[in-house]
Design an enzyme around this catalytic site. Structure first.
Site, mmCIF file in Angstrom:
data_model
loop_
_atom_site.group_PDB
_atom_site.id
_atom_site.type_symbol
_atom_site.label_atom_id
_atom_site.label_comp_id
_atom_site.label_asym_id
_atom_site.label_seq_id
_atom_site.Cartn_x
_atom_site.Cartn_y
_atom_site.Cartn_z
ATOM 1 N N LYS B 77 0.854 -1.189 0.000
ATOM 2 C CA LYS B 77 0.000 0.000 0.000
ATOM 3 C C LYS B 77 0.894 1.244 0.000
ATOM 4 C CE LYS B 77 -3.953 1.874 2.639
ATOM 5 N NZ LYS B 77 -4.831 1.645 3.811
ATOM 6 N N SER B 152 -9.650 1.470 2.760
ATOM 7 C CA SER B 152 -8.822 2.224 1.864
ATOM 8 C C SER B 152 -7.754 1.396 1.159
ATOM 9 C CB SER B 152 -8.125 3.354 2.635
ATOM 10 O OG SER B 152 -7.282 2.834 3.624
ATOM 11 N N SER B 176 -9.864 -0.826 6.995
ATOM 12 C CA SER B 176 -9.273 -0.590 5.670
ATOM 13 C C SER B 176 -8.546 -1.780 5.059
ATOM 14 C CB SER B 176 -8.315 0.604 5.726
ATOM 15 O OG SER B 176 -9.036 1.793 5.855
#
Lengths: 87, 481
Positions: B77, B152, B176
């Site tokens: 990420k 996310s 997330s």
């Protein structure tokens, strides 16, 4: 209900420019939703915190970092960094 | 070549010489080139990945010691720092930020010969649950590209689900990791708070966020935990897990375990197909010898408001550093007055980040802190006490990971409260510091449903054993891409 003036005041303190006209409505919607906390009945709740003894914290000593990083700065002049001129 | 293998299968095959790390990585990069234009999981790619894999193959052939990842392709990420690599947080503000150091998780994975194939998409600064708030455009759900992949850590989930890598690291502040795992039919793991170092994770809400793996299988999640958990002097919130082996005895089963069904997470607003899948999972667990019983966590109905109040406050503080003096982008200061320069520079922050910064300034401010921030902290306290009481009688808790199915891109973007409420089942684990996992469980109308299990703090091993048992009861179709 949060007024436009309150939002503008916070934005000024946080140095944020408000040029999106929808921000007032959206921020108000969000904060109005937070009003649900009023019915949680937690007024008498005590706050608790996690304590970490000093002995468990890492040693407070200077560890040299990669000194060459400074050379990547745009205004690095070999022996100093030129500060910008501001009004 | 079959790219659709688990992390453990990959390491077994490379170790035994049946698979070349170089071939696998080359094929993986080829797949990314072929399909990611449509999915948009990746923000940047590692152009040295194939060379790195070749070096690992050489080490294996020459009998040198090789780390446990054996060149396994991992996506990261883009809010986790990899030294000398762009780390944008999906923000224009950090468009050209090159991380000067490795996050602790990255250091650990490098030591184990992992290969980072690229950095993946997220909502800007991890603020969102659909990746629609990425400054570089949304990622798309590989099960149906008209739908959001969750967030996310949406790019992480897409890349694992679409076989663009074997496993991924995301971060979980309010769900997330688990939310996109549920939406994309992968495993998503949020560890006990402190189990994994946050050093090198760009801060959003430090008191509750954690790095966690997204994987194809529960065993892979356990494998990843074995590699990245442990004390870190650079993160004083890390806890000592005494080198727990999370893979060992993962097939112990759940016979005799007591599982609480969280009433507040299967009530109003739940999609019927999600409810049906949850009931089915409960039956399966009972069939495996567990006892399931409904329990109540009264504070859950206030958890989302508490969560957003606390995270906005922490975000307001954490994002203050993006003023173009400490962090930012190339933007000349000449001629500006101090305040107007910072205001101008901050225009690179996206609309959702700006809104949350305003919230973060408002809710803890004088005159409002008592009504919002302090109450939110008290709800957090009371919720923690409630869940700790439940864990005196129960071993695990169960709920759907997300109460609804994945939704269409753009469908909810203009309704902040509707978006908030999607988090209702995931934020409890963050506010209380408990470990939680999302297990792919069903497909309804071509869209995935995940089931969430939660355990008590430091019971991560038990949680993985239960998740493994549940995972073995389902066979799901392959992603249609």
């Amino acid at each position: 209900m949060v007024s436009h003036e309150e939002i503008q005041h916070v934005a000024k303190l946080m140095k944020i420019e408000l040029d999106d006209p929808t921000i007032y409505e959206r921020v108000d919607k969000m904060i109005s939703y937070f009003d649900i906390l009023d019915s949680a009945g937690v007024e008498s709740e005590e706050m608790s915190f996690t304590e970490i003894p000093l002995s468990e914290l890492r040693e407070d000593k200077y560890i040299p970092f990669n000194e060459k990083l400074i050379e990547k700065l745009n205004y690095y002049k070999g022996t100093y960094v030129r500060a910008p001129k501001m009004i | 070549m079959n790219l659709k293998i688990s992390a453990l299968e990959f390491t077994r095959q490379v170790k035994s010489g049946n698979l070349s790390a170089e071939d696998f990585i080359a094929k993986t990069m080829e797949r990314i080139q072929n399909i990611d234009g449509n999915l948009h999981a990746f923000l940047s790619l590692n152009d040295k990945a194939v060379d790195q894999a070749r070096d690992i193959d050489k080490k294996i052939k020459s009998g040198e010691k090789v780390g446990e990842c054996f060149g396994m392709p991992i996506s990261i990420k883009d809010n986790i720092c990899i030294k000398d690599t762009k780390t944008t947080c999906a923000s224009k503000m950090l468009e050209n930020f090159i991380a000067p150091y490795d996050a602790t998780v990255i250091t650990k994975l490098k030591q184990q010969d992992a290969i980072f194939v690229g950095k993946v998409n997220l909502d800007e600064f991890a603020m969102g649950l659909s990746t629609e708030f990425s400054a570089y455009g949304p990622s798309k759900n590989p099960w149906n590209t008209d739908y959001v992949p969750g967030g996310s850590s949406g790019g992480s989930a897409v890349s694992v689900s679409a076989f663009e890598c074997v496993t991924s690291l995301g971060s979980d502040t309010g769900g997330s990791v688990r939310n996109p795992a549920s939406f994309c039919s992968t495993v998503g793991y949020k560890p006990t708070y402190g189990l994994i170092s946050r050093y090198g994770l760009i801060s959003y809400a430090n008191s509750i966020e954690q790095i966690g793996p997204l994987t194809r299988t529960v065993e892979d999640a356990a494998f990843m935990l074995n590699l990245i958990t442990g004390l870190d002097p650079n993160d004083n919130t890390t806890v000592n897990n005494r080198d727990e082996d999370y893979l060992k005895d993962i097939n112990s089963g759940i016979e005799g375990k007591k599982i609480g069904i969280i009433k507040e997470m299967i009530g109003e607003g739940i999609d019927p197909s999600v409810l049906s899948a949850t009931k089915n999972a409960i039956s399966k667990l009972e069939g495996l010898g567990a006892t399931c019983e409904e329990i109540s966590l009264d504070m859950v109905k206030y958890s989302v408001a508490a969560y957003y109040t606390i995270t906005a406050t922490e975000a307001g503080s954490n994002l203050a550093r993006y003023d173009n003096l400490r962090y930012g982008y190339d933007f000349s200061v000449e001629g500006f007055e101090f305040n107007s320069y910072i205001k101008k520079a901050r225009k690179k922050l996206g609309p959702e980040v700006t809104r949350r910064m305003i919230l973060g300034g408002f809710v803890p401010s004088a005159g409002h802190a008592g009504k919002y921030f302090l109450k939110a902290l008290k709800v957090k306290n009371k919720l923690t006490r409630e869940i700790n009481d439940v864990f005196k009688k129960f071993d695990l808790l169960i709920s759907p990971t997300v109460p609804v199915l994945p939704f269409k891109i753009g469908e909810k973007i203009n309704d902040p409260v509707a978006l908030f409420l999607i988090d209702i089942n995931t934020v409890t684990a963050n506010l209380t510091g408990k470990p939680a996992i999302s297990i792919p469980y069903a497909i309804s109308n071509g869209l995935p449903i995940g089931i969430q299990l939660i355990a008590n703090s430091m019971d991560d091993k038990l949680l993985l054993q239960a998740a493994y048992a549940l995972e073995k009861t389902v066979v799901l179709p392959e992603v249609p891409i």
